[in-house]
Design an enzyme around this catalytic site. Structure first.
Site, PDB file in Angstrom:
ATOM      1  N   PRO A 191      -6.272  -2.156  10.751  1.00 53.18           N
ATOM      2  CA  PRO A 191      -5.503  -1.523  11.831  1.00 53.18           C
ATOM      3  C   PRO A 191      -5.848  -0.047  11.959  1.00 53.18           C
ATOM      4  CG  PRO A 191      -4.075  -2.662  10.245  1.00 53.18           C
ATOM      5  CD  PRO A 191      -5.418  -2.516   9.621  1.00 53.18           C
ATOM      6  N   TYR A 239      -7.298   6.764  -0.639  1.00 56.72           N
ATOM      7  CA  TYR A 239      -6.870   5.720   0.299  1.00 56.72           C
ATOM      8  C   TYR A 239      -8.081   5.068   0.970  1.00 56.72           C
ATOM      9  CZ  TYR A 239      -4.057   3.619   4.075  1.00 56.72           C
ATOM     10  OH  TYR A 239      -3.455   2.748   4.954  1.00 56.72           O
ATOM     11  N   GLY A 254       0.812  -1.211   0.000  1.00 55.50           N
ATOM     12  CA  GLY A 254       0.000   0.000   0.000  1.00 55.50           C
ATOM     13  C   GLY A 254       0.846   1.261   0.000  1.00 55.50           C
ATOM     14  N   MET A 297     -10.504  12.922   6.204  1.00 55.52           N
ATOM     15  CA  MET A 297     -10.326  14.084   5.329  1.00 55.52           C
ATOM     16  C   MET A 297      -8.962  14.038   4.646  1.00 55.52           C
ATOM     17  SD  MET A 297     -10.515  18.084   6.439  1.00 55.52           S
ATOM     18  CE  MET A 297     -10.165  19.386   5.275  1.00 55.52           C
ATOM     19  N   TYR A 322      -3.967   3.470  13.805  1.00 54.83           N
ATOM     20  CA  TYR A 322      -2.707   4.145  13.506  1.00 54.83           C
ATOM     21  C   TYR A 322      -1.540   3.382  14.125  1.00 54.83           C
ATOM     22  CZ  TYR A 322      -5.520   7.877  11.628  1.00 54.83           C
ATOM     23  OH  TYR A 322      -6.402   8.587  10.860  1.00 54.83           O
TER      24      TYR A 322
END
Length: 240
Positions: free
Chosen positions: A177, A147, A84, A142, A179
């Protein structure tokens, strides 16, 4: 011979932790990477895990890459879709290239690689497809519409293929997950990071190894009755 696992984006961050965790659990592991040769070679030297370089957003490259992995390591029993990137911008400033880059690497890759392994899994009557989504695919954020769209798409893809593979011994699950302390957060300003951590009830970022333990759990033969689900791991920030 033990089970064979392939981890995309498996030489750094969460991917590296997953590769190491699976190897420690007894799997024969292969890891893909896109471009950082120095990091990949250092990872290979440290772990002994073979690494394979290709663009997971390219379908033909995935055909060739998976064939190379299976030729060298063996038929793939466990696939961890982890590769990613992020290209952040609010929608009114986002370019077509920023959108396409993220969708291609984060979402198209999940189809591209899963498509290469699914027939072998069906023939052998066993498979685990585990896709690393994100809290931002569940709640939105935001400046991350590309993503968020990709990570939400991974969850929908997972639910669909779980139904398709259920009677063939194949499970499909996503992990979302929150952060996690990886390179993706390395350039986040201190004030923004303080705000992020302040929203996490346990009061800290996650560790890549904590995500990897979830991958090892879902990959196990004993997890055969868990499929079509999203395992949320975010320190209590969001309930699934």
């Amino acid at each position: 011979m033990g089970r064979v696992a392939l981890v995309t984006g498996g030489t750094r961050g969460i991917g590296a932790a997953c590769s190491k965790g699976l190897k420690d659990a007894g799997y024969s592991v292969a890891a893909t990477y896109a471009g950082n040769d120095d990091a990949a070679n250092a990872f290979k030297k440290e772990t002994g895990i073979p690494v394979f370089k290709w663009d997971v957003g390219d379908y033909q490259a995935c055909e060739q890459g998976v064939a190379a992995v299976e030729n060298e390591v063996g038929p793939i029993d466990v696939l961890v879709n982890n590769a990613g990137i992020s290209r952040d911008a609010t929608l009114h400033k986002m370019t077509e290239e920023q959108w396409n880059q993220v969708i291609r690497t984060n979402l198209d890759s999940v189809f591209n690689v899963s498509r290469q392994v699914i027939n072998g899994m069906r023939e052998r009557g066993f498979g685990r497809i585990i896709s690393i989504s994100s809290i931002n695919g569940q709640q939105g954020m935001m400046g991350l519409s590309n993503y968020c769209a990709a990570k939400a798409g991974m969850i929908g893809f997972t639910r669909a293929i779980a139904l398709e593979g259920a009677r063939k011994g194949i499970t499909a699950n996503a992990i979302a997950p929150g952060y996690v302390a990886t390179e993706l957060l390395a350039n986040v300003p201190e004030k923004v990071m303080d705000h992020i951590v302040g929203q996490i009830p346990v009061g800290r970022l996650g560790e890549a190894e904590e995500v990897a333990r979830c991958v090892v759990f879902l990959a196990a033969d004993e997890s055969a009755w868990i499929t079509g689900t999203t395992l949320t791991i975010n320190g209590g920030q969001l309930s699934d």
